[in-house]
Design a protein around this motif. Sequence first.
Motif, mmCIF file in Angstrom:
data_model
loop_
_atom_site.group_PDB
_atom_site.id
_atom_site.type_symbol
_atom_site.label_atom_id
_atom_site.label_comp_id
_atom_site.label_asym_id
_atom_site.label_seq_id
_atom_site.Cartn_x
_atom_site.Cartn_y
_atom_site.Cartn_z
ATOM 1 N N ARG A 132 15.234 -2.954 14.390
ATOM 2 C CA ARG A 132 14.175 -3.961 14.518
ATOM 3 C C ARG A 132 12.841 -3.307 14.879
ATOM 4 N NH1 ARG A 132 17.179 -8.604 18.125
ATOM 5 N NH2 ARG A 132 18.804 -9.085 16.602
ATOM 6 N N ARG A 133 12.899 -2.034 15.331
ATOM 7 C CA ARG A 133 11.660 -1.366 15.742
ATOM 8 C C ARG A 133 10.877 -0.911 14.517
ATOM 9 N NH1 ARG A 133 13.223 3.339 17.977
ATOM 10 N NH2 ARG A 133 11.066 3.699 18.567
ATOM 11 N N ASN A 134 9.572 -0.992 14.617
ATOM 12 C CA ASN A 134 8.702 -0.629 13.491
ATOM 13 C C ASN A 134 8.991 0.760 12.959
ATOM 14 O OD1 ASN A 134 7.146 -2.919 13.300
ATOM 15 N ND2 ASN A 134 5.842 -2.271 15.009
ATOM 16 N N ALA A 135 9.095 1.730 13.889
ATOM 17 C CA ALA A 135 9.163 3.125 13.472
ATOM 18 C C ALA A 135 10.351 3.350 12.542
ATOM 19 C CB ALA A 135 9.276 4.015 14.694
ATOM 20 N N VAL A 136 11.501 2.838 12.917
ATOM 21 C CA VAL A 136 12.698 3.080 12.118
ATOM 22 C C VAL A 136 12.656 2.258 10.834
ATOM 23 C CG1 VAL A 136 15.192 3.319 12.235
ATOM 24 C CG2 VAL A 136 13.869 3.314 14.333
ATOM 25 N N ARG A 137 12.233 1.001 10.973
ATOM 26 C CA ARG A 137 12.189 0.145 9.789
ATOM 27 C C ARG A 137 11.238 0.711 8.733
ATOM 28 N NH1 ARG A 137 9.393 -3.822 11.331
ATOM 29 N NH2 ARG A 137 7.695 -2.978 10.076
ATOM 30 N N ARG A 138 10.114 1.239 9.181
ATOM 31 C CA ARG A 138 9.141 1.785 8.231
ATOM 32 C C ARG A 138 9.742 2.929 7.408
ATOM 33 N NH1 ARG A 138 4.772 2.114 12.268
ATOM 34 N NH2 ARG A 138 4.024 -0.011 12.370
ATOM 35 N N ASN A 139 10.575 3.755 8.065
ATOM 36 C CA ASN A 139 11.211 4.849 7.319
ATOM 37 C C ASN A 139 12.094 4.308 6.207
ATOM 38 O OD1 ASN A 139 10.047 6.593 9.092
ATOM 39 N ND2 ASN A 139 11.876 6.785 10.372
ATOM 40 N N LEU A 140 12.774 3.203 6.502
ATOM 41 C CA LEU A 140 13.676 2.644 5.489
ATOM 42 C C LEU A 140 12.887 1.955 4.387
ATOM 43 C CD1 LEU A 140 16.477 1.555 7.898
ATOM 44 C CD2 LEU A 140 16.547 3.390 6.234
ATOM 45 N N GLU A 141 11.745 1.417 4.755
ATOM 46 C CA GLU A 141 10.874 0.845 3.709
ATOM 47 C C GLU A 141 10.363 1.956 2.802
ATOM 48 O OE1 GLU A 141 9.383 -3.093 6.193
ATOM 49 O OE2 GLU A 141 8.061 -1.360 6.062
ATOM 50 N N LEU A 142 10.026 3.093 3.434
ATOM 51 C CA LEU A 142 9.562 4.253 2.674
ATOM 52 C C LEU A 142 10.666 4.747 1.742
ATOM 53 C CD1 LEU A 142 7.366 6.503 2.387
ATOM 54 C CD2 LEU A 142 8.506 7.695 4.244
ATOM 55 N N ARG A 143 11.874 4.765 2.267
ATOM 56 C CA ARG A 143 13.028 5.185 1.473
ATOM 57 C C ARG A 143 13.187 4.285 0.242
ATOM 58 N NH1 ARG A 143 18.053 7.807 3.446
ATOM 59 N NH2 ARG A 143 19.574 7.496 1.808
ATOM 60 N N ASN A 144 13.039 2.995 0.475
ATOM 61 C CA ASN A 144 13.149 2.031 -0.621
ATOM 62 C C ASN A 144 12.044 2.260 -1.648
ATOM 63 O OD1 ASN A 144 13.927 -0.530 -1.919
ATOM 64 N ND2 ASN A 144 11.946 -1.200 -1.130
ATOM 65 N N GLN A 145 10.839 2.518 -1.156
ATOM 66 C CA GLN A 145 9.717 2.765 -2.067
ATOM 67 C C GLN A 145 9.993 4.012 -2.915
ATOM 68 O OE1 GLN A 145 6.009 3.692 -0.129
ATOM 69 N NE2 GLN A 145 4.786 3.240 -1.941
ATOM 70 N N LEU A 146 10.522 5.034 -2.246
ATOM 71 C CA LEU A 146 10.805 6.282 -2.945
ATOM 72 C C LEU A 146 11.868 6.092 -4.026
ATOM 73 C CD1 LEU A 146 10.488 9.337 -3.256
ATOM 74 C CD2 LEU A 146 12.111 9.638 -1.397
ATOM 75 N N THR A 147 12.978 5.442 -3.690
ATOM 76 C CA THR A 147 14.036 5.276 -4.702
ATOM 77 C C THR A 147 13.545 4.405 -5.851
ATOM 78 O OG1 THR A 147 14.990 3.510 -3.379
ATOM 79 C CG2 THR A 147 16.024 5.650 -3.192
#
Length: 588
Positions: A132-147
């Motif tokens: 739920r924390r921004n820092a971790v969620r943002r990484n997963l959003e980045l991961r999604n953007q990358l894939t």
Amino acid sequence: MYRTNTCGELRISDKGKTVTLAGWVQRVRKLGGMTFVDLRDRYGITQLAFDEAKNKELSDQAQKLGREYVIQVTGLVEERASKNSKIPTGDVEIIASELNILNTSDVPPFTIEDETDGGDDLRMKYRYLDLRRNAVRRNLELRNQLTFLVRDFLVKRNFIETETPCLINSTPEGARDFVVPSRMNPGEFYALPQSPQLFKQLLMVAGFDRYFQIVKCFRDEDLRADRQPEFTQIDCEMSFVKQPDVIGLFEELIKYVFSTIKSIDFNEPFLQMTWHDAMRLYGSDKPDMRFGMTFVEITDIVKNRDFNVFNTAAYVGGICAEGCASYSRKDLDALTDFVKRPQVGAAGLVYVKYNADGTFKSSVDKFYNQDDLKAWAEKFNAKPGDLMLILSGSDVQKTQIQLGQLRLEMGDRLGLRDNTKYAPLWVVDFPMFEWDEESSRFKAMHHPFTSPKAEDLQYLESEPGRVRADAYDFVLNGVEVGGGSVRIHDRNLQSRVFKAIGLTEEEANSKFGWLLTAFKYGAPPHAGLAFGLDRMVSLLAGLDSIRDCIAFPKNNAGRDVMISAPSVIDQSQLDELCISLNVPEKDK
Ligand code: ASP
């Protein structure tokens, strides 16, 4: 409708609208007759306001909300009296007229904020809260953007995403396999793929021409910050291509990703360096190119004095740390301790300070005069004020690797490894084989399906150590992000390589007979590579570890502490699998 808007959406232009939001309670504050609630969801935070004077019952209810309660609120969008410029919704608040508690929450074990008070273990145990924390969620959003970008790029270039099986036999990539017992075939095991290597090659035999897969791979290795037992690869293979075609296309992909995600445009072609040069100049097959400090070898100019350490060494070389001649005794002792650590393993460190006044001060002044040291300094291209750090040893490659570690340590100390900078590199011409002390035989450095260089084929039987491969790695900031090779597509050559790594014809046939058979039916020339997705995300996010780029990672002992895996299984399950255990007493 549960909600009309998300918590990250409303702006001053929405003033006057009646909206319904749903989310988690981040914070409740009471200020006089007003109660303010920060409502959070994936998209942001919106302030809710409850006015005691207008609706006492609702305001009392709001005051009782606990952290992480899930609520639904309806109200009017109003301009805020005191605006918060730090968040995009900071100009507005919702004057609540309805409040619906959708779920309560226990007090969370750590604060769900950017700077959390939760330690690693706690965060892993309650990973869903950590997410739920921004820092971790943002990484997963980045991961999604990358894939998404990768799929888009590759599909537009005729690549077909194809799934390959997870229950297979062992693929020899050099690590241990995770194995899965087969109930229907008692005593037999599947292995989870270390990579889809052979399946993608078979897809080339099948004429698929261009394959990719964003795929889970499994390796039972000792774990470090940048390793997980299960990790994801962007796995690719192409037919009718040579090394420069593969490098060219995937370089384009990397440039596209950096330009889109980071607005960084690499205008020049990426640097290419042979494996031999990488070892000679950086002591690593994945050099960090964000800074120089390349090695200078002085083996032949340090001999014939009374310093036996250098006289007997096969390699003497060092690095020049600019402006570090002022290093104190304490600094130099710390560096000596660093190189003597078991992880580095050097016997000692020689330093030469090139003082501002042009004189030299070294740890070997007893053996070398000022003229000697001046000659070294010339080789190092050192200037007054610089510090030369020198290692020596009887094994050239081992000493270079030690010096490589010292170089990285100096890079860290001098702040030269800046995570906002990116220095890409292709390392090419890897050796085909490396000597494995443990099994006293040559092993394939990449994997045994890699093609030796045509000009080195002549040494395959006589001097395997001399054979180079058409293998390449993509390295970013000292991290091996990808690797691949041109493959063998000729049955006879494949047999010769199997033989060179000590596989008898029988063994080769029983393990890879099916591959050798496939090669009989018109295997096209093919080549490919795989990128580590987790590492790529962590580099794009500027992180040192891949853990926070994975939704549910394992800890350093390979455990998922949230679900407590791995775990024992019932005796009845073991019986069904015909497995009896033999766990040593100390591990029970
Ligand atoms: N299968 C290789 C690996 O996992 C990559 C490749 O050669 O394509 O390292």
